[in-house]
Design an enzyme around this catalytic site. Structure first.
Site, mmCIF file in Angstrom:
data_model
loop_
_atom_site.group_PDB
_atom_site.id
_atom_site.type_symbol
_atom_site.label_atom_id
_atom_site.label_comp_id
_atom_site.label_asym_id
_atom_site.label_seq_id
_atom_site.Cartn_x
_atom_site.Cartn_y
_atom_site.Cartn_z
ATOM 1 N N GLY A 80 -11.915 6.862 6.692
ATOM 2 C CA GLY A 80 -12.909 6.959 7.693
ATOM 3 C C GLY A 80 -14.109 8.139 7.486
ATOM 4 O O GLY A 80 -14.768 8.653 8.373
ATOM 5 N N ALA A 81 -14.026 8.390 6.015
ATOM 6 C CA ALA A 81 -15.171 9.249 5.652
ATOM 7 C C ALA A 81 -16.497 8.891 5.168
ATOM 8 O O ALA A 81 -17.235 9.673 4.899
ATOM 9 C CB ALA A 81 -14.613 10.295 4.686
ATOM 10 N N SER B 158 0.692 -1.135 0.115
ATOM 11 C CA SER B 158 0.080 -0.076 -0.011
ATOM 12 C C SER B 158 0.962 1.153 0.047
ATOM 13 O O SER B 158 1.779 1.424 0.948
ATOM 14 C CB SER B 158 -1.101 0.126 1.268
ATOM 15 O OG SER B 158 -1.726 1.230 1.415
ATOM 16 N N ASP C 283 -22.436 -0.689 -1.295
ATOM 17 C CA ASP C 283 -21.014 -0.041 -1.756
ATOM 18 C C ASP C 283 -20.412 -0.388 -3.001
ATOM 19 O O ASP C 283 -19.964 0.097 -3.916
ATOM 20 C CB ASP C 283 -20.031 -0.138 -0.617
ATOM 21 C CG ASP C 283 -20.798 0.540 0.727
ATOM 22 O OD1 ASP C 283 -21.585 1.213 0.656
ATOM 23 O OD2 ASP C 283 -20.158 0.374 1.701
#
Length: 362
Positions: A106-107, A52, A156
């Site tokens: 985290g949004a 990542s 999602d």
């Protein structure tokens, strides 16, 4: 078969229809312009290597021994997708995945689903798999449910797969169908991250899901999609479970009314439904926070805002507002300064348009 590929999968914003997906109801959502990019290549060994660029961590695991990782939980999303694809009978080989993201963590914009979908797209291309779009979304959801352990609905992943430029997507989770609804040209989507991270691997999401299932069972229906307010009035439910069901039944109605409003270019009417949705989240579903409530209250008082509500699972994260496109900058300034003054927290804005879904970019 390709030896290398780069894929992109967008985050999503849910415009109307909160927690209705796993209740087999309706959701109006949009893919956004931000998302997850994966550079993928095949390996000659039987290994899965994932790195990542966002958190500067990397993992290596044998394809024959794909297990959830406690230390590097971020990698469980792509590992889970690959495990689910393998279990579904697809023949895979070793591969290296390099992940980067411009989605704020985290949004509540579904970075996890974007990571899953980008992974599935990469694996599909590298190994020439025959998977149609909805099946791909469902396999990614299965990975999140069974491997990661979050009992999320299909919203999602389906939003990330089926996104369209300048169009909202109407998802019917009983019939598993997708329609598009155009967003009027003078309207734009404004996301305001409350600065309080949204975290769904805690118990709240699964608890709400169980409460909804309990309400449906008490009314003798297989899901709250099949229930109406008249049935709810006659049901023997405790107060909390009744409020959860009230929220879901009301949300399904708001989505359908919202589609009609958009198709008639009635932006004020659509905005009223967004405000009503947030009020129900706050009172009935109890998945809002004081920070999200403050952002919605400020949006209601700000000229140029049609409607506003929390988006995503709740318990932190972001609000979404439908705003006059040419006034977006002044709206951000007005709300941001007042929000900081009232809460001491700083909100970060993202102005976005409905965008294309998951795709190969190189």
């Amino acid at each position: 078969m390709a030896t290398t590929v780069t894929t992109f999968a967008p985050g999503r914003v849910e415009i109307l229809g909160n927690h209705t997906d796993y209740n087999l109801g309706f959701v109006l959502s949009a893919a956004i312009h931000l998302g997850v990019t994966i550079e993928a290549s095949r390996l000659s060994t039987n290994m899965l290597e994932i790195s990542s660029k966002t958190n500067r961590r990397s993992i290596s695991i044998e394809l024959s021994n794909l297990q959830p990782l406690a230390e590097d939980a971020w990698a469980n999303y792509p590992i889970g997708v690959i495990k689910v694809l393998s279990n579904a009978g697809f023949h895979l080989g070793g591969m290296r995945l390099s992940v980067s993201s411009d989605l704020p963590l985290g949004a509540g914009l579904s970075s996890s689903a974007a990571l899953e979908v980008a992974t599935a797209m990469a694996v599909k291309t590298l190994f020439d798999l025959e998977i149609e779009k909805m099946q791909l979304a469902q396999l990614c959801q299965k990975a999140e449910n069974e491997f990661v352990g979050v009992q999320s609905g299909l919203l999602d992943q389906a939003s990330s797969v089926f996104g369209k430029n300048r169009k909202l997507i109407l998802l019917d989770f009983l019939k598993i169908t997708v329609e598009t609804v155009s967003l009027p040209v003078n309207a734009s989507l404004l996301l305001l991250n409350s600065g309080v991270p949204h975290e769904l691997t805690g118990g709240e999401y699964n608890e709400r899901r169980n409460q909804c299932m309990r309400a449906a069972k008490s009314m003798g229906v297989t899901s709250l999609r099949e229930a109406n307010l008249a049935q709810l009035e006659g049901a023997h439910l405790d107060d909390v479970t009744r409020r959860r069901a009230t929220h879901i039944i009301g949300e399904n109605e708001r989505v359908l009314r919202g589609v009609q409003a958009l198709r008639s270019n009635q932006l004020e009417a659509f905005g009223d439904l967004m405000f009503a949705s947030h009020a129900s989240s706050r009172v009935n579903f109890e998945n809002s926070t004081s920070y999200l409530d403050t952002l919605v209250d400020l949006a209601r008082q700000t000229p140029g805002v049609f409607g506003s509500r929390l988006t995503g699972g709740g318990f932190g994260g972001s609000t979404v507002s439908l705003v006059e496109r040419e006034r977006a900058d002044e709206i951000v300034q007005t709300i941001s300064s007042a929000y900081h003054r009232m809460t001491g927290a700083t909100c970060s804005p993202t102005q976005t348009e409905p965008s294309e879904g998951a795709r190969i970019i190189a």
